[in-house]
Design a protein around this motif. Structure first.
Motif, PDB file in Angstrom:
ATOM      1  N   THR A  28       0.681  -1.168   0.016  1.00 54.17           N
ATOM      2  CA  THR A  28      -0.072  -0.163  -0.023  1.00 54.17           C
ATOM      3  C   THR A  28       0.841   1.190  -0.036  1.00 54.17           C
ATOM      4  N   LYS A  29       0.682   2.357  -0.896  1.00 55.41           N
ATOM      5  CA  LYS A  29       1.466   3.414  -1.345  1.00 55.41           C
ATOM      6  C   LYS A  29       0.649   4.455  -0.399  1.00 55.41           C
ATOM      7  N   VAL A  30       1.353   5.163   0.459  1.00 51.49           N
ATOM      8  CA  VAL A  30       0.710   6.381   1.151  1.00 51.49           C
ATOM      9  C   VAL A  30       1.269   7.561   0.692  1.00 51.49           C
ATOM     10  N   THR A  31       0.696   8.183   0.040  1.00 50.33           N
ATOM     11  CA  THR A  31       0.953   9.394  -0.722  1.00 50.33           C
ATOM     12  C   THR A  31       1.164  10.678   0.146  1.00 50.33           C
ATOM     13  N   ALA A  32       2.149  11.509  -0.435  1.00 51.33           N
ATOM     14  CA  ALA A  32       2.277  12.772   0.556  1.00 51.33           C
ATOM     15  C   ALA A  32       1.099  13.666   0.557  1.00 51.33           C
ATOM     16  N   LYS A  33       0.989  14.505   1.704  1.00 48.26           N
ATOM     17  CA  LYS A  33      -0.044  15.484   1.723  1.00 48.26           C
ATOM     18  C   LYS A  33       0.557  16.868   1.531  1.00 48.26           C
ATOM     19  N   GLN A  34      -0.390  17.956   1.367  1.00 47.25           N
ATOM     20  CA  GLN A  34       0.202  19.317   1.141  1.00 47.25           C
ATOM     21  C   GLN A  34       0.627  19.644   2.769  1.00 47.25           C
ATOM     22  N   HIS A  35      -0.282  19.326   3.590  1.00 45.63           N
ATOM     23  CA  HIS A  35      -0.047  19.808   5.005  1.00 45.63           C
ATOM     24  C   HIS A  35      -0.918  18.780   5.814  1.00 45.63           C
ATOM     25  N   GLY A  36      -0.205  18.690   7.014  1.00 46.88           N
ATOM     26  CA  GLY A  36      -0.933  17.691   7.830  1.00 46.88           C
ATOM     27  C   GLY A  36      -0.046  16.529   8.552  1.00 46.88           C
ATOM     28  N   GLN A  37      -0.804  15.493   8.683  1.00 44.16           N
ATOM     29  CA  GLN A  37       0.112  14.492   9.610  1.00 44.16           C
ATOM     30  C   GLN A  37      -0.498  13.104   9.278  1.00 44.16           C
ATOM     31  N   ASP A  38      -0.021  12.042   9.306  1.00 46.70           N
ATOM     32  CA  ASP A  38      -0.288  10.653   9.265  1.00 46.70           C
ATOM     33  C   ASP A  38       0.158  10.047  10.468  1.00 46.70           C
ATOM     34  N   LEU A  39      -0.732   9.283  11.278  1.00 50.79           N
ATOM     35  CA  LEU A  39      -0.373   8.447  12.253  1.00 50.79           C
ATOM     36  C   LEU A  39      -0.887   7.082  11.773  1.00 50.79           C
ATOM     37  N   LYS A  43      -1.169  -2.945  15.659  1.00 48.41           N
ATOM     38  CA  LYS A  43      -1.855  -3.942  16.174  1.00 48.41           C
ATOM     39  C   LYS A  43      -1.099  -5.075  16.091  1.00 48.41           C
ATOM     40  N   ASN A  44      -0.592  -5.833  17.263  1.00 51.28           N
ATOM     41  CA  ASN A  44       0.116  -7.075  17.077  1.00 51.28           C
ATOM     42  C   ASN A  44       0.984  -7.125  16.110  1.00 51.28           C
ATOM     43  N   GLY A  45       1.975  -6.116  15.788  1.00 55.11           N
ATOM     44  CA  GLY A  45       3.126  -5.913  15.017  1.00 55.11           C
ATOM     45  C   GLY A  45       2.642  -5.624  13.512  1.00 55.11           C
ATOM     46  N   GLN A  46       1.469  -5.507  13.348  1.00 52.86           N
ATOM     47  CA  GLN A  46       1.121  -5.207  11.838  1.00 52.86           C
ATOM     48  C   GLN A  46       0.291  -3.817  12.028  1.00 52.86           C
ATOM     49  N   VAL A  47       0.485  -3.224  10.600  1.00 54.85           N
ATOM     50  CA  VAL A  47      -0.620  -1.904  10.428  1.00 54.85           C
ATOM     51  C   VAL A  47      -1.913  -2.205  10.437  1.00 54.85           C
ATOM     52  N   LEU A  48      -2.508  -1.538  11.276  1.00 56.19           N
ATOM     53  CA  LEU A  48      -3.994  -1.692  11.303  1.00 56.19           C
ATOM     54  C   LEU A  48      -4.802  -0.484  10.583  1.00 56.19           C
ATOM     55  N   ASP A  49      -4.332   0.696  10.799  1.00 55.45           N
ATOM     56  CA  ASP A  49      -5.028   1.928  10.474  1.00 55.45           C
ATOM     57  C   ASP A  49      -4.015   2.922  10.291  1.00 55.45           C
ATOM     58  N   ILE A  50      -4.429   3.909   9.199  1.00 54.33           N
ATOM     59  CA  ILE A  50      -3.647   5.212   9.203  1.00 54.33           C
ATOM     60  C   ILE A  50      -4.742   6.280   9.523  1.00 54.33           C
ATOM     61  N   ASP A  51      -4.161   7.280  10.408  1.00 53.90           N
ATOM     62  CA  ASP A  51      -5.252   8.125  10.736  1.00 53.90           C
ATOM     63  C   ASP A  51      -4.721   9.585  10.031  1.00 53.90           C
ATOM     64  N   ARG A  52      -5.262  10.014   9.037  1.00 57.10           N
ATOM     65  CA  ARG A  52      -4.991  11.285   8.398  1.00 57.10           C
ATOM     66  C   ARG A  52      -5.497  12.679   9.007  1.00 57.10           C
ATOM     67  N   SER A  53      -4.769  13.437   9.141  1.00 54.86           N
ATOM     68  CA  SER A  53      -5.434  14.790   9.621  1.00 54.86           C
ATOM     69  C   SER A  53      -4.754  15.999   8.742  1.00 54.86           C
ATOM     70  N   GLU A  54      -5.591  16.941   8.471  1.00 57.94           N
ATOM     71  CA  GLU A  54      -5.258  17.868   7.593  1.00 57.94           C
ATOM     72  C   GLU A  54      -4.967  19.464   8.473  1.00 57.94           C
ATOM     73  N   ARG A  55      -3.858  20.004   8.237  1.00 57.97           N
ATOM     74  CA  ARG A  55      -3.769  21.268   8.777  1.00 57.97           C
ATOM     75  C   ARG A  55      -4.066  22.612   7.786  1.00 57.97           C
TER      76      ARG A  55
END
Length: 64
Positions: A28-39, A43-55
């Protein structure tokens, strides 16, 4: 990005800004955003979610 399913390999462009996540043999490719952060939520050593917020910068806008 080029993926070879038979060999389970991928070729990526190192000149492109991105984050790649491999989970259960899938890329899965997570592309760059203009502003903000990705969290990344783990869970159990695997990526469960990505929480994206925008500034949004305040520059005298009437409405955001």
């Amino acid at each position: 990005m080029t993926v070879n399913v038979e060999k389970m390999t991928a070729e990526i462009d190192l000149m492109e800004s991105a984050v790649y996540i491999v989970k259960d043999g899938r890329l899965t490719k997570v592309t760059a955003k203009q502003h903000g952060q990705d969290l990344i939520i783990w869970k159990n050593g695997q990526v469960l979610d990505i929480d994206r917020s925008e500034r949004v910068r305040i520059e005298g806008q009437d409405v955001i």
